[in-house]
Design a protein around this motif. Sequence first.
Motif, PDB file in Angstrom:
ATOM      1  N   ARG A   1       0.119   8.719 -13.642  1.00  0.00           N
ATOM      2  CA  ARG A   1      -0.325   9.530 -12.504  1.00  0.00           C
ATOM      3  C   ARG A   1       0.660  10.676 -12.318  1.00  0.00           C
ATOM      4  O   ARG A   1       1.878  10.451 -12.263  1.00  0.00           O
ATOM      5  CB  ARG A   1      -0.374   8.691 -11.225  1.00  0.00           C
ATOM      6  N   ALA A   2       0.126  11.885 -12.220  1.00  0.00           N
ATOM      7  CA  ALA A   2       0.988  13.064 -12.093  1.00  0.00           C
ATOM      8  C   ALA A   2       1.712  13.081 -10.755  1.00  0.00           C
ATOM      9  O   ALA A   2       1.175  12.650  -9.729  1.00  0.00           O
ATOM     10  CB  ALA A   2       0.132  14.327 -12.213  1.00  0.00           C
ATOM     11  N   ALA A   3       2.956  13.598 -10.769  1.00  0.00           N
ATOM     12  CA  ALA A   3       3.688  13.837  -9.517  1.00  0.00           C
ATOM     13  C   ALA A   3       2.970  14.960  -8.763  1.00  0.00           C
ATOM     14  O   ALA A   3       2.237  15.745  -9.361  1.00  0.00           O
ATOM     15  CB  ALA A   3       5.120  14.247  -9.846  1.00  0.00           C
ATOM     16  N   ASP A   4       3.226  15.034  -7.449  1.00  0.00           N
ATOM     17  CA  ASP A   4       2.548  16.043  -6.628  1.00  0.00           C
ATOM     18  C   ASP A   4       2.800  17.459  -7.134  1.00  0.00           C
ATOM     19  O   ASP A   4       1.978  18.344  -6.952  1.00  0.00           O
ATOM     20  CB  ASP A   4       3.025  15.941  -5.170  1.00  0.00           C
ATOM     21  N   SER A   5       3.954  17.656  -7.770  1.00  0.00           N
ATOM     22  CA  SER A   5       4.343  19.007  -8.202  1.00  0.00           C
ATOM     23  C   SER A   5       3.533  19.529  -9.394  1.00  0.00           C
ATOM     24  O   SER A   5       3.646  20.694  -9.757  1.00  0.00           O
ATOM     25  CB  SER A   5       5.818  18.993  -8.579  1.00  0.00           C
TER      26      SER A   5
ATOM     27  N   LEU B   1       0.867  23.558 -18.172  1.00  0.00           N
ATOM     28  CA  LEU B   1       1.100  24.438 -19.324  1.00  0.00           C
ATOM     29  C   LEU B   1       2.536  24.310 -19.823  1.00  0.00           C
ATOM     30  O   LEU B   1       2.789  24.333 -21.027  1.00  0.00           O
ATOM     31  CB  LEU B   1       0.799  25.898 -18.949  1.00  0.00           C
ATOM     32  N   SER B   2       3.458  24.133 -18.888  1.00  0.00           N
ATOM     33  CA  SER B   2       4.861  23.976 -19.270  1.00  0.00           C
ATOM     34  C   SER B   2       5.073  22.664 -20.046  1.00  0.00           C
ATOM     35  O   SER B   2       5.796  22.621 -21.046  1.00  0.00           O
ATOM     36  CB  SER B   2       5.704  24.058 -17.994  1.00  0.00           C
ATOM     37  N   ILE B   3       4.413  21.592 -19.606  1.00  0.00           N
ATOM     38  CA  ILE B   3       4.502  20.307 -20.320  1.00  0.00           C
ATOM     39  C   ILE B   3       3.916  20.446 -21.728  1.00  0.00           C
ATOM     40  O   ILE B   3       4.489  19.966 -22.714  1.00  0.00           O
ATOM     41  CB  ILE B   3       3.771  19.193 -19.532  1.00  0.00           C
TER      42      ILE B   3
ATOM     43  N   GLY C   1      -5.508  14.305 -11.496  1.00  0.00           N
ATOM     44  CA  GLY C   1      -4.148  13.809 -11.279  1.00  0.00           C
ATOM     45  C   GLY C   1      -3.738  12.714 -12.245  1.00  0.00           C
ATOM     46  O   GLY C   1      -2.681  12.110 -12.082  1.00  0.00           O
ATOM     47  N   ILE C   2      -4.568  12.444 -13.242  1.00  0.00           N
ATOM     48  CA  ILE C   2      -4.243  11.383 -14.209  1.00  0.00           C
ATOM     49  C   ILE C   2      -4.062  11.977 -15.610  1.00  0.00           C
ATOM     50  O   ILE C   2      -4.868  12.806 -16.058  1.00  0.00           O
ATOM     51  CB  ILE C   2      -5.345  10.308 -14.208  1.00  0.00           C
ATOM     52  N   PHE C   3      -2.970  11.570 -16.263  1.00  0.00           N
ATOM     53  CA  PHE C   3      -2.744  11.934 -17.658  1.00  0.00           C
ATOM     54  C   PHE C   3      -3.213  10.791 -18.557  1.00  0.00           C
ATOM     55  O   PHE C   3      -3.006   9.610 -18.238  1.00  0.00           O
ATOM     56  CB  PHE C   3      -1.248  12.113 -17.950  1.00  0.00           C
ATOM     57  N   LEU C   4      -3.810  11.177 -19.677  1.00  0.00           N
ATOM     58  CA  LEU C   4      -4.137  10.229 -20.738  1.00  0.00           C
ATOM     59  C   LEU C   4      -3.659  10.925 -22.007  1.00  0.00           C
ATOM     60  O   LEU C   4      -4.083  12.055 -22.283  1.00  0.00           O
ATOM     61  CB  LEU C   4      -5.656  10.015 -20.756  1.00  0.00           C
ATOM     62  N   GLN C   5      -2.739  10.291 -22.726  1.00  0.00           N
ATOM     63  CA  GLN C   5      -2.169  10.959 -23.898  1.00  0.00           C
ATOM     64  C   GLN C   5      -2.143  10.018 -25.091  1.00  0.00           C
ATOM     65  O   GLN C   5      -1.840   8.831 -24.950  1.00  0.00           O
ATOM     66  CB  GLN C   5      -0.743  11.446 -23.595  1.00  0.00           C
TER      67      GLN C   5
ATOM     68  N   ARG D   1       7.982  13.915 -13.795  1.00  0.00           N
ATOM     69  CA  ARG D   1       6.755  14.670 -13.509  1.00  0.00           C
ATOM     70  C   ARG D   1       5.524  13.772 -13.443  1.00  0.00           C
ATOM     71  O   ARG D   1       4.425  14.243 -13.172  1.00  0.00           O
ATOM     72  CB  ARG D   1       6.582  15.787 -14.525  1.00  0.00           C
ATOM     73  N   HIS D   2       5.700  12.482 -13.715  1.00  0.00           N
ATOM     74  CA  HIS D   2       4.601  11.528 -13.553  1.00  0.00           C
ATOM     75  C   HIS D   2       5.166  10.140 -13.249  1.00  0.00           C
ATOM     76  O   HIS D   2       6.367   9.917 -13.299  1.00  0.00           O
ATOM     77  CB  HIS D   2       3.667  11.518 -14.775  1.00  0.00           C
TER      78      HIS D   2
END
Length: 141
Positions: A10-14, A21-23, A45-49, A70-71
């Motif tokens: 789960r992504a941080a609020d920031s 794009l920076s990640i 708000g969810i990352f899947l990698q 960041r997550h």
Amino acid sequence: MLVRLMYASRAADSVDQDELLSILKQSKAGNATSGITGVLCFSGGIFLQVLEGGRMQVNALYNRIAADKRHRDVVLLSYEEIGERRFAGWSMGQVNLSRLNPALLLKYSETAVLDPYAVSGQVSMALFEELVATASIVGQG
Ligand code: FAD
């Protein structure tokens, strides 16, 4: 020895579009030097990698990623030894979610929302493979 690893978080609020794009930029640069390839999906708000590459390199990267502020709630969904890569063309591609058909999410889950926490790792991998096949991947190399 090649391995493929998939996790969700789960992504941080920031985390906004600029942070994403920076990640991605940081990932492409880091992965190119360590022979890692893969794809990152970000929705609601969810990352899947998915990460592919040498076992030592993938494990070391996963440990670094899991410690990244960041997550949070980083959960390992799948880890397997593989004979060949599926995402060899991308040091870190991004799933283009503007081309995502909500019916695809409904095929695998109770609602048309990406929620890897609510389904098995096997289902997340199947969904991910269809996302890659149908939503196209942004970002060369
Ligand atoms: P350093 O650059 O030395 O940073 C030290 C610490 O700060 C680390 O804990 C790092 O996580 C954190 N950090 C670094 N940059 C930032 C920043 N801009 N804002 C806030 N904290 C920061 N890296 C890859 O190489 N390949 C990937 O595929 C990859 N995927 C990622 C996916 C996600 C969802 C996230 C959140 C990060 C990803 N990263 C990826 C970045 C990874 O977590 C590390 O930041 C990166 O690998 C650099 O590691 P380092 O130990 O050299 O950290």
